[in-house]
Design an enzyme around this catalytic site. Structure first.
Site, PDB file in Angstrom:
ATOM      1  N   ASP A  25       0.837  -1.194   0.000  1.00 27.05           N
ATOM      2  CA  ASP A  25       0.000   0.000   0.000  1.00 27.05           C
ATOM      3  C   ASP A  25       0.875   1.248   0.000  1.00 27.05           C
ATOM      4  O   ASP A  25       1.735   1.422   0.866  1.00 27.05           O
ATOM      5  CB  ASP A  25      -0.892  -0.002   1.246  1.00 27.05           C
ATOM      6  CG  ASP A  25      -1.790   1.224   1.323  1.00 27.05           C
ATOM      7  OD1 ASP A  25      -2.940   1.141   0.842  1.00 27.05           O
ATOM      8  OD2 ASP A  25      -1.339   2.259   1.861  1.00 27.05           O
ATOM      9  N   LYS A  30      -2.971   5.935  -3.894  1.00 26.71           N
ATOM     10  CA  LYS A  30      -4.080   6.832  -3.570  1.00 26.71           C
ATOM     11  C   LYS A  30      -3.836   8.211  -4.158  1.00 26.71           C
ATOM     12  O   LYS A  30      -2.696   8.682  -4.218  1.00 26.71           O
ATOM     13  CB  LYS A  30      -4.237   6.960  -2.048  1.00 26.71           C
ATOM     14  CG  LYS A  30      -4.213   5.653  -1.296  1.00 26.71           C
ATOM     15  CD  LYS A  30      -4.304   5.870   0.204  1.00 26.71           C
ATOM     16  CE  LYS A  30      -3.889   4.634   0.958  1.00 26.71           C
ATOM     17  NZ  LYS A  30      -2.443   4.381   0.927  1.00 26.71           N
TER      18      LYS A  30
END
Length: 259
Positions: free
Chosen positions: A48, A78
């Site tokens: 991530d 993100k």
């Protein structure tokens, strides 16, 4: 302790997301490269990152140098919630990571509200094949419903802070009723790892209290992404599939909510 395969959760539009991943928040430069390298060597197959972490290039280099096939690693990045050019930002992320597509792309924050306009562009990027799934982070159920109502497309994932002290069965159920996977971050930040409940359960299984917390996430089928730059801790965090918690233990940990 025998290590078993990391379980995964199915995503609404297809594919699966490993329940245990490696987080890279606040890790940059050579330290990030080394940590991700150790994580991949240990067996993590879920990494991530985020544009605002400023470490996508190091994550990508570690992935390439690891020799692990790209299709075996679930990669999330993100987009900053206030971004005005999501397509260009995603293109830069893909270039930095050295991949043709990410497995999951999240709106990092609901800056200025649910951002329906931004979400429509997320859908377009997914449909164009530059991300396999799309989701959000730090969104409320009301904001998620706004996206669904206005676009007909619900997020696959909502990444939110989660820990025993934050456990909220109604919030978890609300996500599941909508088919949205809950992914928890900062599992230890709001956890008292010296709590007698966690210590007792850890002693029973011969593991650390941190491992108990991670295993608790897996028992609830909540994705969790612990972070560390220490090789020993990276490996310890991964070693949570060789034991399980019974229903009573899970309930006792649930009971830490609000304490």
């Amino acid at each position: 302790m025998t290590q078993n395969a990391v379980p995964a959760v199915a995503l609404p539009a297809g594919g699966a997301m490993p329940l245990l991943g490696f987080g890279t928040w606040q890790i940059t430069g050579r330290q990030c490269y080394d940590a991700v390298t150790i994580a991949l060597e240990t067996g993590y197959r879920h990494i991530d990152t985020a544009t605002m972490y400023r470490n996508e290039a190091e994550v990508g280099r570690a992935l390439r140098d690891s020799g692990v096939p790209r299709d075996e690693v679930f990669v999330t990045t993100k987009l900053p919630g206030g971004s005005a050019e999501p397509d260009k930002t995603l293109a830069a992320s893909l270039a930095a990571l050295g991949v043709d597509a990410v497995d999951l792309w999240l709106v990092h924050w609901p800056t200025g509200g649910a951002r329906v306009d931004l979400w429509r562009r997320f859908v377009a990027e997914r449909d164009a094949g530059r991300t396999r799934a799309i989701g959000v982070s730090n969104y409320s159920l009301e904001q998620i419903d706004t996206l669904g109502t206005r676009t007909g497309e619900l997020p696959a994932v909502n990444q939110i802070a989660w820990a025993p002290s934050l456990h909220d069965p109604r919030l978890l159920a609300g996500h599941r009723q909508r088919g949205v996977v809950v992914e928890g971050y900062s599992p230890f930040k709001k956890t008292n790892l010296d709590d007698p409940v966690l210590i007792g359960i850890a002693e029973r299984h011969g593991v650390s209290t941190a491992q108990v917390v991670l295993r608790w996430h897996l028992e609830h089928e909540i994705v969790v992404i612990p972070k560390s730059v220490t090789a020993e801790r990276i490996r310890e965090n991964f070693a949570v599939t060789g034991f399980g918690l019974d229903a009573d233990e899970v309930a006792r940990i649930d009971g830490l909510a609000g304490r």
